[in-house]
Design an enzyme around this catalytic site. Structure first.
Site, PDB file in Angstrom:
ATOM      1  N   TYR A  45     -12.240  -4.059 -46.395  1.00  0.00           N
ATOM      2  CA  TYR A  45     -11.406  -5.250 -46.262  1.00  0.00           C
ATOM      3  C   TYR A  45      -9.927  -5.194 -46.613  1.00  0.00           C
ATOM      4  CZ  TYR A  45      -9.853 -10.189 -46.356  1.00  0.00           C
ATOM      5  OH  TYR A  45      -9.309 -11.293 -46.221  1.00  0.00           O
ATOM      6  N   SER A  60      -3.445 -10.438 -46.619  1.00  0.00           N
ATOM      7  CA  SER A  60      -4.052 -10.729 -47.733  1.00  0.00           C
ATOM      8  C   SER A  60      -3.679 -10.508 -49.075  1.00  0.00           C
ATOM      9  CB  SER A  60      -5.560 -10.518 -47.604  1.00  0.00           C
ATOM     10  OG  SER A  60      -6.466 -10.729 -48.987  1.00  0.00           O
TER      11      SER A  60
END
Length: 285
Positions: free
Chosen positions: A190, A177
């Site tokens: 995350y 990401s």
């Protein structure tokens, strides 16, 4: 001409990983290209394939001729919709429901996929979870462990199970990401998992190169997937992706082509690399 920032209807879902069929508007997952048999006779195992980026990747790979083993957690309706789209592409699909945070499930799913299709040429480690927090005290041991188990441990479990069945020329593609590079004030654990995935990708690429297995990653920016309304409040969802240079969130099918490329022979000289479909933000490689 100035790019106009795009907004979304405010919405929220109370349960992760979210249901795609409840989103407004529905994400655009159908491939934007004609198939050219780039993955003909290949078998791809895709995690989180029921919706979002995983769905778009599975359908795009099916269009290129791959047969699909699709793993998902619990979203039966979304998974069947993905399976129907794969079938319409003239391909074959097998669904496996379970938690990839369990090594036993990963081993069993891979064994059943190999029994069904005879081989695995492509592993797409895509499934993940994220939970927005406003304070470090919300990051309990249970929450941190769970996020790492889903997002990182699963990649170890699946690589261990899949690699023995992979012939030379196979590919592993991990979803990281943009948060791995810039961080995120609300997605602390995350973001940490996504940074770990970048390093895992680079390490695995070196380990598996002598076997002719390439390992790369894709680092999407803000993409319109079920994780978004399932992670943030309605107001934040409405502005998702508006701060990118392109002024909007990306669609899953705008990311899927990166996975198809990395899985194909077009990327035969690429390993240990990360592609960045993120709407124009400049980040480190």
């Amino acid at each position: 001409m100035k790019v106009e920032k795009q907004t979304l209807p405010p919405q929220h879902q109370d349960h992760q990983p979210g249901i795609e069929s409840r989103m407004n508007p529905r994400p655009d997952f159908m491939p934007r290209f004609r198939g050219s048999s780039r993955l003909r006779d290949k078998v791809a195992l895709v995690t989180g394939g029921d919706s979002g980026i995983g769905r778009a990747v599975a359908v795009a790979m099916a269009r290129e001729g791959a047969r699909i083993a699709l793993l998902y957690l619990e979203e039966k309706g979304d998974a069947q919709e993905t399976a129907d789209a794969i079938t319409l592409e003239g391909s074959q699909v097998e669904l496996f429901v379970g938690d990839i945070g369990s090594e036993q499930f990963c081993r069993e799913a891979v064994a059943q996929a190999v029994a069904r299709f005879g081989r695995i040429d492509i592993l797409v480690n895509n499934a993940g979870e994220q939970h927005a927090v406003k304070d470090l005290d919300e990051l309990t041991e249970e929450r941190i462990t769970r996020t790492f188990r889903t997002n990182v441990f699963s990649m170890f479990f699946l690589a261990k199970a899949v690699v023995p069945h992979m012939p030379p020329g196979s590919a592993i593609i991990n979803t990281t990401s943009i948060t791995a590079y810039r961080g995120h004030t609300q997605l602390i654990d995350y973001s940490a998992t996504k940074g770990a995935i970048v390093t895992l990708t680079r390490s695995l690429s070196q380990l598996l190169a002598p076997r002719g297995i390439r390992v790369n990653a894709v680092a999407p920016g803000p993409i319109w997937t079920p994780l978004i309304p399932a992670s943030f409040d309605a107001k934040k969802v409405s502005t998702h992706g508006g701060d990118t240079p392109l002024g909007r969130p990306g669609q899953p099918n705008e990311v899927a082509s990166s996975f198809v490329f990395l899985a194909s022979d077009d990327a035969s000289y690429m390993t240990g690399q990360v592609l960045h479909p993120n709407g124009g933000e400049m980040v480190g490689s």
